[in-house]
Design a protein around this motif. Structure first.
Motif, PDB file in Angstrom:
ATOM      1  N   LEU A   1      30.502 -23.206 -22.435  1.00 26.72           N
ATOM      2  CA  LEU A   1      31.283 -22.388 -23.371  1.00 26.72           C
ATOM      3  C   LEU A   1      30.602 -22.263 -24.733  1.00 26.72           C
ATOM      4  CD1 LEU A   1      35.005 -23.382 -22.753  1.00 26.72           C
ATOM      5  CD2 LEU A   1      33.858 -21.244 -22.187  1.00 26.72           C
ATOM      6  N   ILE A   2      30.007 -23.347 -25.213  1.00 27.11           N
ATOM      7  CA  ILE A   2      29.307 -23.287 -26.500  1.00 27.11           C
ATOM      8  C   ILE A   2      28.118 -22.344 -26.409  1.00 27.11           C
ATOM      9  CG2 ILE A   2      27.895 -24.618 -28.116  1.00 27.11           C
ATOM     10  CD1 ILE A   2      29.850 -26.968 -27.568  1.00 27.11           C
ATOM     11  N   GLY A   3      27.358 -22.417 -25.316  1.00 29.86           N
ATOM     12  CA  GLY A   3      26.230 -21.507 -25.129  1.00 29.86           C
ATOM     13  C   GLY A   3      26.678 -20.058 -25.056  1.00 29.86           C
ATOM     14  N   LEU A   4      27.748 -19.804 -24.319  1.00 25.64           N
ATOM     15  CA  LEU A   4      28.263 -18.435 -24.217  1.00 25.64           C
ATOM     16  C   LEU A   4      28.789 -17.933 -25.560  1.00 25.64           C
ATOM     17  CD1 LEU A   4      30.088 -18.539 -20.766  1.00 25.64           C
ATOM     18  CD2 LEU A   4      27.909 -17.436 -21.328  1.00 25.64           C
ATOM     19  N   SER A   5      29.407 -18.828 -26.329  1.00 29.60           N
ATOM     20  CA  SER A   5      29.920 -18.406 -27.628  1.00 29.60           C
ATOM     21  C   SER A   5      28.782 -18.004 -28.561  1.00 29.60           C
ATOM     22  CB  SER A   5      30.757 -19.518 -28.271  1.00 29.60           C
ATOM     23  OG  SER A   5      29.928 -20.563 -28.748  1.00 29.60           O
ATOM     24  N   ARG A   6      27.636 -18.667 -28.460  1.00 31.36           N
ATOM     25  CA  ARG A   6      26.490 -18.314 -29.300  1.00 31.36           C
ATOM     26  C   ARG A   6      25.988 -16.904 -28.954  1.00 31.36           C
ATOM     27  NH1 ARG A   6      27.328 -20.631 -33.357  1.00 31.36           N
ATOM     28  NH2 ARG A   6      25.247 -20.231 -34.072  1.00 31.36           N
ATOM     29  N   ILE A   7      26.073 -16.542 -27.680  1.00 30.47           N
ATOM     30  CA  ILE A   7      25.642 -15.196 -27.262  1.00 30.47           C
ATOM     31  C   ILE A   7      26.672 -14.161 -27.703  1.00 30.47           C
ATOM     32  CG2 ILE A   7      25.164 -13.736 -25.262  1.00 30.47           C
ATOM     33  CD1 ILE A   7      24.187 -16.304 -23.829  1.00 30.47           C
ATOM     34  N   VAL A   8      27.958 -14.454 -27.493  1.00 32.54           N
ATOM     35  CA  VAL A   8      29.024 -13.509 -27.834  1.00 32.54           C
ATOM     36  C   VAL A   8      29.060 -13.240 -29.331  1.00 32.54           C
ATOM     37  CG1 VAL A   8      31.539 -13.230 -27.878  1.00 32.54           C
ATOM     38  CG2 VAL A   8      30.410 -14.017 -25.804  1.00 32.54           C
ATOM     39  N   LEU A   9      28.811 -14.267 -30.145  1.00 31.96           N
ATOM     40  CA  LEU A   9      28.829 -14.109 -31.594  1.00 31.96           C
ATOM     41  C   LEU A   9      27.529 -13.529 -32.149  1.00 31.96           C
ATOM     42  CD1 LEU A   9      30.607 -17.445 -32.568  1.00 31.96           C
ATOM     43  CD2 LEU A   9      31.569 -15.136 -32.608  1.00 31.96           C
ATOM     44  N   ASN A  10      26.626 -13.149 -31.276  1.00 32.18           N
ATOM     45  CA  ASN A  10      25.332 -12.571 -31.641  1.00 32.18           C
ATOM     46  C   ASN A  10      24.511 -13.481 -32.558  1.00 32.18           C
ATOM     47  OD1 ASN A  10      25.516 -10.202 -30.145  1.00 32.18           O
ATOM     48  ND2 ASN A  10      26.741  -9.215 -31.742  1.00 32.18           N
ATOM     49  N   GLU A  11      24.615 -14.783 -32.332  1.00 33.52           N
ATOM     50  CA  GLU A  11      23.816 -15.743 -33.087  1.00 33.52           C
ATOM     51  C   GLU A  11      22.494 -16.036 -32.381  1.00 33.52           C
ATOM     52  OE1 GLU A  11      24.413 -17.028 -36.077  1.00 33.52           O
ATOM     53  OE2 GLU A  11      26.247 -15.844 -36.229  1.00 33.52           O
ATOM     54  N   HIS A  12      22.501 -15.960 -31.044  1.00 31.08           N
ATOM     55  CA  HIS A  12      21.306 -16.246 -30.251  1.00 31.08           C
ATOM     56  C   HIS A  12      21.231 -15.277 -29.077  1.00 31.08           C
ATOM     57  CE1 HIS A  12      20.405 -19.982 -32.336  1.00 31.08           C
ATOM     58  NE2 HIS A  12      21.683 -20.308 -32.240  1.00 31.08           N
ATOM     59  N   TYR A  13      20.015 -15.139 -28.565  1.00 26.96           N
ATOM     60  CA  TYR A  13      19.818 -14.374 -27.342  1.00 26.96           C
ATOM     61  C   TYR A  13      20.040 -15.284 -26.141  1.00 26.96           C
ATOM     62  CZ  TYR A  13      17.609 -10.884 -30.310  1.00 26.96           C
ATOM     63  OH  TYR A  13      17.354  -9.963 -31.278  1.00 26.96           O
ATOM     64  N   LEU A  14      20.174 -14.665 -24.965  1.00 27.56           N
ATOM     65  CA  LEU A  14      20.346 -15.425 -23.730  1.00 27.56           C
ATOM     66  C   LEU A  14      19.167 -16.363 -23.516  1.00 27.56           C
ATOM     67  CD1 LEU A  14      21.826 -16.033 -21.080  1.00 27.56           C
ATOM     68  CD2 LEU A  14      20.625 -14.085 -20.070  1.00 27.56           C
TER      69      LEU A  14
END
Length: 106
Positions: free
Chosen positions: A25-38
């Motif tokens: 969930l933390i990894g997915l949240s970083r992608i959803v919030l546009n903080e990191h790429y996949l």
């Protein structure tokens, strides 16, 4: 460490599932919030898996050498202190999230 100190197998499985779920969930949240790429998130998972493998290998090696004793007898005061510390950290994290990260929630 929580899995190692837990004696009940079903509790160990629950700890593993919950921590894995939170990590995903933390990894997915970083992608959803546009903080990191996949690729960044997958690289973080890979680096974390590498460190986990190294840490488990070292602790198992030290256990075989007899340098680690995992049998710890906790007093009730120590157990209460650990739980109080966990609650304090969670409350602090919620306060930080409300004040600095999500001012809309106030």
């Amino acid at each position: 460490m929580a899995i190692r100190f837990s004696r009940d197998f079903s509790r160990q499985i629950r700890i593993l599932v919950i921590t894995s779920f939170l990590a995903i969930l933390i990894g997915l949240s970083r992608i959803v919030l546009n903080e990191h790429y996949l690729s960044d998130v997958l690289g973080g998972y890979l680096a974390g898996a590498l460190w986990l493998t190294v840490a488990i290998s070292v602790t198992e090696w030290l256990k075989v050498k007899g340098k680690i004793n995992w049998q710890i007898n906790w007093s009730n005061a120590q157990i209460y202190q650990v739980w109080l510390s966990i609650v304090a950290v969670l409350i602090g994290a919620l306060i930080y999230a409300n004040v600095y990260q999500f001012p809309i929630l106030l």
